[in-house]
Design a protein around this motif. Sequence first.
Motif, mmCIF file in Angstrom:
data_model
loop_
_atom_site.group_PDB
_atom_site.id
_atom_site.type_symbol
_atom_site.label_atom_id
_atom_site.label_comp_id
_atom_site.label_asym_id
_atom_site.label_seq_id
_atom_site.Cartn_x
_atom_site.Cartn_y
_atom_site.Cartn_z
ATOM 1 N N SER A 17 0.954 -1.214 -0.097
ATOM 2 C CA SER A 17 -0.008 -0.066 0.022
ATOM 3 C C SER A 17 0.947 1.344 0.153
ATOM 4 O O SER A 17 0.515 2.311 -0.487
ATOM 5 C CB SER A 17 -0.838 0.017 1.132
ATOM 6 N N ALA A 344 -15.772 -0.747 7.655
ATOM 7 C CA ALA A 344 -15.083 -0.072 6.344
ATOM 8 C C ALA A 344 -16.062 0.361 5.420
ATOM 9 O O ALA A 344 -16.749 -0.180 5.195
ATOM 10 C CB ALA A 344 -14.128 -1.089 5.775
ATOM 11 N N SER A 347 -16.008 1.932 -1.405
ATOM 12 C CA SER A 347 -15.185 2.825 -2.320
ATOM 13 C C SER A 347 -15.715 4.132 -2.728
ATOM 14 O O SER A 347 -15.299 5.076 -2.729
ATOM 15 C CB SER A 347 -14.655 1.983 -3.465
ATOM 16 N N ARG A 350 -15.282 7.006 0.061
ATOM 17 C CA ARG A 350 -14.219 7.327 0.697
ATOM 18 C C ARG A 350 -13.524 8.717 -0.145
ATOM 19 O O ARG A 350 -13.956 8.834 -1.151
ATOM 20 C CB ARG A 350 -13.062 6.181 0.318
ATOM 21 N N PRO A 357 -6.476 2.083 1.606
ATOM 22 C CA PRO A 357 -6.714 2.896 2.844
ATOM 23 C C PRO A 357 -5.633 2.900 3.525
ATOM 24 O O PRO A 357 -5.476 3.675 4.429
ATOM 25 C CB PRO A 357 -7.833 1.692 3.497
ATOM 26 N N THR A 361 -4.723 6.180 5.530
ATOM 27 C CA THR A 361 -4.479 6.557 6.876
ATOM 28 C C THR A 361 -3.299 7.035 7.453
ATOM 29 O O THR A 361 -3.332 7.866 8.223
ATOM 30 C CB THR A 361 -4.956 4.978 7.532
ATOM 31 N N HIS A 429 -1.159 -1.923 8.726
ATOM 32 C CA HIS A 429 -2.352 -1.675 8.481
ATOM 33 C C HIS A 429 -3.240 -2.724 7.144
ATOM 34 O O HIS A 429 -4.465 -3.066 7.308
ATOM 35 C CB HIS A 429 -2.682 -0.221 7.807
ATOM 36 N N ARG A 434 -8.213 -1.041 9.039
ATOM 37 C CA ARG A 434 -7.900 0.211 9.799
ATOM 38 C C ARG A 434 -8.514 0.514 11.157
ATOM 39 O O ARG A 434 -7.712 1.145 11.992
ATOM 40 C CB ARG A 434 -8.995 1.467 8.873
#
Length: 591
Positions: A17, A344, A347, A350, A357, A361, A429, A434
Amino acid sequence: MRRLTMPIILSPNPLSSSRIGLRAVIRASQTYPVAALAARAISTSRPFARQSCFQYSAWGVARPCKASYIRNTQSLNPHSQLRTLFTFRAITHYIDIPNWYQDAEGLPFRREDLTQKEANRIFPSNLPAPQANLLLKIVHGRRVAGTLDDPILARNTKQFRIIDQKRALEYLREHIPVDEILMAGLRAEDELKALEEQEDAAQGVEKFQETSPEGSPTSSQEKTVEIPTGRLPRKPGSDSPYGESNFDKIRAANIAKREAEEARLEEERKLREEELAKENIGTLQTQQEQPRQISEFRKRHMERATSDLEAPPEMPAWQRLFPSIAMAGLVILGSIGFAVMYQAPPSSRRLWPDIPPAAATCLTLIATNVAVWALWKFPPAWAFMNKYMLLVAATPRPLQILGAMFSHQSFGHLFANMFFLWFFGTRVHDEIGRGNFLALYFSSGALGFAASLTHLVLWRGLVCTTLGASGGVYGLITAFFWMHKFDEFKIFGYPPDPLSGPQGLGFIGLILGVHLIPLFLRRTNNIDMASHFGGMLAGALGIDLARQYMDYKARARAERLNMGLLTTTVEEKDISLAAPVEESSSSPSKR
């Protein structure tokens, strides 16, 4: 047992990520060249040595809340290295005592005098800094001259309290090793020789008086009362009837060496005076003699942000600790509740749908820390920052537990914490989600500051303050290696195959060793070890709880799916069984 091969320490997935997030940020910031340049710089930057994390400052006694220019106090160790034109070494041997030595003035024990804050840490009576430095110089001179137990010299220190003299002696014995017994023996040898010379001189005077026609000494021979100097007159060479001994040769060599050193120091002093006259200030000492002038704007806001307390408020330790520790407990319980209740979002809802994510974060946390660091550079914000964004041991506030997690006063401290937050945070993560990630981060920071405050109040003292995100960052690092405690890692491809790399437990042991070695060596530093240990403990316990909760949710989801499939199968069987009955009931009517 799987093997992880990665530059520095990379997670098993090739596209983490962190990489995807940086690429998305670069694409999104094409219209902002400065932001794109900063993102590319972060994405290509190399890790470098670990910086000091939690930083202490000694404004807590007289000014528990100080403005943003708080800097680390110098260590009380007299042998600390300073970048000056020449290095300073305290005189520690009897034969090196200079000719100008007087007991009332003593010998210098360090390059620069103690500040008032350093003197307060040595003397419980808050002795003024000039008096504290004079007392330390006198006591150090007596240790080297072998006159610690000389009652005649007590008149030179009668203005100091007995407890202050004892504390000065303890401090010097701890930091400046001197063989006091050997020095006293050399002193006794010189005193014996001086007594013999006086006896010989007295006998010569008696013989002179017997043969003199006047029969009375002249006015120049009258005795005068002098202040005790603590030193004996020295003569070059040796008048021993046995000739010049090896000890006399060593003494003569040391005297010549000392005279050459004094001449060199005198020459350097003249050079520094010439530089100062030319306004060429380049050494640490001249910089301290002429401090930088503060503007009226900064001075006004500095006074607003400075507390009026002359000393820490008188209260028991539990009363100072309980509100903040209770706040840390609430943060931990709230984090656990958030992890349980968090769902969560899809999408479409967001804010940054193109950024993973984990990257979103961590970038949010980094942006918050950078914004708080920028506020420290804004003088009107100092009063608020000192009140809520800095954990002060003398006057702790519960909200400081939260505010100090996002607070940094130096860019090096900020960059080191944010680099490791990005490097390890995105990987943790990705594995726990999250909700669990934020719960782990805030719980590690809260427990770290609770441990730090307890250590400061009970052991280190109320003169310290602490801040930084290191507690939460160390919690994430420990959680990552604890999740992979039996997995093997490689650093830049080393060790090469077929050799195995160290396991996650090895890295945890390395981090603990780096923190424990200074404690065993009793080295003073400005790193908040207690906060790091608290964050690591919270990271190890928190990741176990998160993994157990994730396993529980996975089992519950599997059971629901199994129940759903079983219900669907039963309904299909009921329908298939009911269909022939309906056909049989409808057949007579057809007939």
